[in-house]
Scaffold this motif. Structure first.
Motif, PDB file in Angstrom:
ATOM      1  N   LYS A  99       0.659  -1.053   0.007  1.00  0.00           N
ATOM      2  CA  LYS A  99      -0.124   0.177  -0.079  1.00  0.00           C
ATOM      3  C   LYS A  99       0.920   1.178   0.108  1.00  0.00           C
ATOM      4  N   PRO A 100       0.557   2.220  -0.719  1.00  0.00           N
ATOM      5  CA  PRO A 100       1.327   3.577  -0.736  1.00  0.00           C
ATOM      6  C   PRO A 100       1.136   3.992   0.383  1.00  0.00           C
ATOM      7  N   VAL A 101       2.298   4.541   0.875  1.00  0.00           N
ATOM      8  CA  VAL A 101       2.164   5.492   2.182  1.00  0.00           C
ATOM      9  C   VAL A 101       3.569   6.692   2.101  1.00  0.00           C
ATOM     10  N   TYR A 102       3.188   7.485   2.921  1.00  0.00           N
ATOM     11  CA  TYR A 102       4.156   8.712   3.024  1.00  0.00           C
ATOM     12  C   TYR A 102       5.232   8.299   3.907  1.00  0.00           C
ATOM     13  N   MET A 120       6.001  10.235   7.061  1.00  0.00           N
ATOM     14  CA  MET A 120       5.036  10.314   8.208  1.00  0.00           C
ATOM     15  C   MET A 120       4.718   8.668   8.701  1.00  0.00           C
ATOM     16  N   MET A 121       5.905   7.883   8.484  1.00  0.00           N
ATOM     17  CA  MET A 121       6.023   6.714   9.340  1.00  0.00           C
ATOM     18  C   MET A 121       6.993   6.629  10.070  1.00  0.00           C
ATOM     19  N   GLY A 154      -0.586   8.334  13.091  1.00  0.00           N
ATOM     20  CA  GLY A 154       0.463   9.454  13.114  1.00  0.00           C
ATOM     21  C   GLY A 154       0.247  10.638  12.252  1.00  0.00           C
ATOM     22  N   THR A 155      -0.521  10.233  11.248  1.00  0.00           N
ATOM     23  CA  THR A 155      -0.421  11.240  10.156  1.00  0.00           C
ATOM     24  C   THR A 155      -0.796  12.934  10.642  1.00  0.00           C
ATOM     25  N   GLN A 212      -2.314   7.881   0.348  1.00  0.00           N
ATOM     26  CA  GLN A 212      -1.496   7.549   1.231  1.00  0.00           C
ATOM     27  C   GLN A 212      -1.864   7.912   2.815  1.00  0.00           C
ATOM     28  N   ILE A 213      -2.479   8.999   3.170  1.00  0.00           N
ATOM     29  CA  ILE A 213      -3.013   9.239   4.273  1.00  0.00           C
ATOM     30  C   ILE A 213      -4.036   8.373   4.905  1.00  0.00           C
ATOM     31  N   ARG A 214      -4.965   8.103   3.970  1.00  0.00           N
ATOM     32  CA  ARG A 214      -6.072   7.013   4.368  1.00  0.00           C
ATOM     33  C   ARG A 214      -5.365   5.728   4.482  1.00  0.00           C
ATOM     34  N   ASN A 215      -4.429   5.220   3.823  1.00  0.00           N
ATOM     35  CA  ASN A 215      -4.064   3.922   4.092  1.00  0.00           C
ATOM     36  C   ASN A 215      -3.445   3.913   5.538  1.00  0.00           C
ATOM     37  N   VAL A 216      -3.408   4.977   6.179  1.00  0.00           N
ATOM     38  CA  VAL A 216      -2.187   4.799   7.589  1.00  0.00           C
ATOM     39  C   VAL A 216      -3.202   5.635   8.514  1.00  0.00           C
TER      40      VAL A 216
END
Lengths: 214, 327
Positions: free
Chosen positions: A116-119, A122-123, B33-34, B104-108
């Motif tokens: 899954k794509p993430v930033y 921000m991880m 944490g976003t 990307q934000i919704r995945n986290v």
């Protein structure tokens, strides 16, 4: 590792009370415990209840390679990729993911975590232990470019190129989920990435071309 | 970001116990944490300890049955947006979740985090500004730049609540389960959020040692039509300038009940009873829906730069009402 650090590593039995007290007076509060014990191990969970980690040596699976590295609790995945030095003393040196906004808005640091794509900015690095991390460097199959990469070249889908790694990763993620996206779906799938040069129409064309080849 | 230490949570009891040892800000919780990491990077918050909630078991799933939905607080926004049952029977919720930020934000980002996220006000987010929200003397939006600020319920702090999911949940009459050191309690999501007049520093009723664990959404009646309309500055992902979560029970073109909750216009999700009254029991047509929009904003109090939100909100409500009875 210095003797002092080794000593700190041993002391894993501080109580919550003493830990918080330590925090309050600004002394070194947290001890380092082997991260492998701390993460997701129900057997030891009870014994580890109030363990606070300020630094830990962790293992990350990045592009099918195991990276062993010491990180602080605040270290982001992006920091590990770009600036990290592993326990062997070598740079992790995966600078494809870009540090641009550093607050989860531009998409330049997009990587895949478990597909899954993430930033990555921000991880927290500690949170991606045990997960499959794929950066833009892991998209191609050896010397053979991924169809998305080929299509970006074919459509000249970049100008300065700084956002390109993020767009490539987001495009691959989109096409893995949706083999034949419509233009609207492509726009939505890439909506977490920003291109200041405004090459969007070429990027969208490239994704469409890639979708026909995958 | 300042240094902090990290505790992987193992039980709710442990979490509330750790939180009980400090007031706001010393020990904080982190899930996706976003939002929080951005606050840490800007030094808006400088906690000594973060409790990682993602290691808590059994809090990241959605279950649906005849009585309704149960959504764990650690469920990601993407999972809510993509869930077939939610898309079909709780459309307003799926649409609201899908409108949040970026893939990307919704995945986290998580449900709990979306509900507890802090305001986006540019004065609040500026580490050099000590505004009323952060214990200073003034809400700078009053005399300063107020394009994205509140038109309802602002006094004395004119932030807007940034959540898209919250208005949808309130319109669906959802409840929220909160756990604290004394045990658990369940309250309406509508009662979860508070206005600055009650407490200028926080946006909800949570005490420093309480945690959101689950949301329960009762199943809407079969004749329900629900939708989420969100106005953004441009086509790209953004927070709402104004949004409308509408849940309508309709028979033909007649609106039997209406539940209308606004986002992006007040420091808390803002129920418009005026619009609800204007629509309830009425045959919906252009003039009825226009009147509902007008009624909804009659008590709006725009600041210097946000009068456009009054018109925008009015038109979104009218459009939502018309869409509820179309098809």
């Amino acid at each position: 590792m210095s003797d002092k650090e080794k000593e700190e590593k041993k002391g894993t039995n501080i109580s919550r009370r003493s830990f918080l007290k330590g925090v309050g007076t600004g002394t070194v509060a947290a001890t380092v415990a082997p991260a492998t014990i701390l993460v997701g191990d129900p057997e030891t969970a009870e014994a580890q209840v109030d363990e606070a980690i300020s630094k830990a040596e962790i293992q990350l699976n990045i592009n099918d390679q195991v990276v062993q590295i010491e990180v602080e609790a605040r270290t982001t995945l992006l920091s590990v990729l770009r600036d990290g030095i592993d326990t062997q003393g070598d740079y992790v040196d995966l600078t494809g993911a870009k540090l641009i906004c550093d607050k989860g808005e531009c998409g330049g640091c997009t990587v895949l975590v478990d597909g899954k794509p993430v930033y990555a900015c921000m991880m927290l690095a500690m949170d991606v232990q045990g997960k499959q991390i794929t950066t833009v460097e892991g998209i191609a199959n050896g010397d053979e470019l991924h169809p998305v990469q080929d299509a970006f070249i074919q459509h000249d889908a970049l100008m300065c190129g700084f956002c390109t790694p993020g767009f490539i990763v987001s495009s691959v993620a989109l096409l893995n989920e949706n083999k034949k996206p419509t233009l609207e779906e492509i726009k939505e799938g890439l909506s977490g990435n920003t291109c200041r040069c405004g090459t969007y129409p070429f990027i969208f064309d490239a994704v469409e071309t890639a979708s026909q080849k995958m | 970001m300042e240094k902090f230490s990290y505790v992987n949570a193992t039980s709710l009891k442990q979490v509330t116990s750790l939180l009980s040892d400090s007031g706001w800000g010393e020990v904080m919780m982190i899930a996706g944490g976003t939002d929080l990491l951005a606050e840490l990077k800007e030094y808006i918050e400088t906690p000594k300890t973060l409790i990682n909630l993602k290691t808590l078991p059994g809090m990241d799933s959605i279950s649906a049955d005849a009585s309704g939905l149960k959504i764990g607080a650690l469920t990601t926004v993407a999972e809510i947006a993509m869930h077939p049952t939610i898309q079909h029977h709780y459309t307003v919720l799926a649409q609201a979740a899908a409108s949040v930020a970026t893939p990307q934000i919704r995945n986290v980002g998580t449900l709990g985090g979306n509900l507890c996220q802090r305001p986006r006000c540019w004065y609040y987010r500026d580490e050099t500004v000590s505004c009323l929200k952060k214990g200073g003397d003034l809400c700078y939006a009053v005399e300063g730049l107020s394009k994205y600020h509140a038109i309802f319920g602002g006094d004395p702090v004119y932030i807007v609540h940034p959540s898209d999911i919250a208005p949808a949940l309130i319109a669906l009459n959802a409840s929220i389960k909160i756990v604290g050191p004394e045990g658990e309690k369940t309250i309406k999501v509508e009662d979860f959020f508070t206005l600055p007049a009650a407490n200028p520093f926080r946006e909800n009723v949570l005490e420093p040692n309480e945690i959101v664990v689950e949301v329960h959404v009762p199943k809407p009646n079969p004749n329900t039509k629900s939708l989420y309309l969100k106005a953004r500055e441009k086509g790209a992902p953004d927070f709402a300038l104004a949004s409308v979560a509408g849940v309508f029970e309709v028979m033909g073109r007649t609106c039997q009940t209406a539940s209308i909750v606004l986002g992006g216009v007040a420091p808390a999700p803002w129920r418009s009873t005026d619009a609800e009254t204007a629509l309830t029991g009425k045959m919906i047509n252009d003039s009825v829906s226009a009147k509902a929009g007008k009624e909804a904003v009659k008590n709006a109090q725009p600041l210097n730069d946000n009068e456009y939100k009054v018109t925008l909100t009015q038109n979104l409500i009218s459009r939502a009402a018309m869409m509820a009875v179309s098809k």
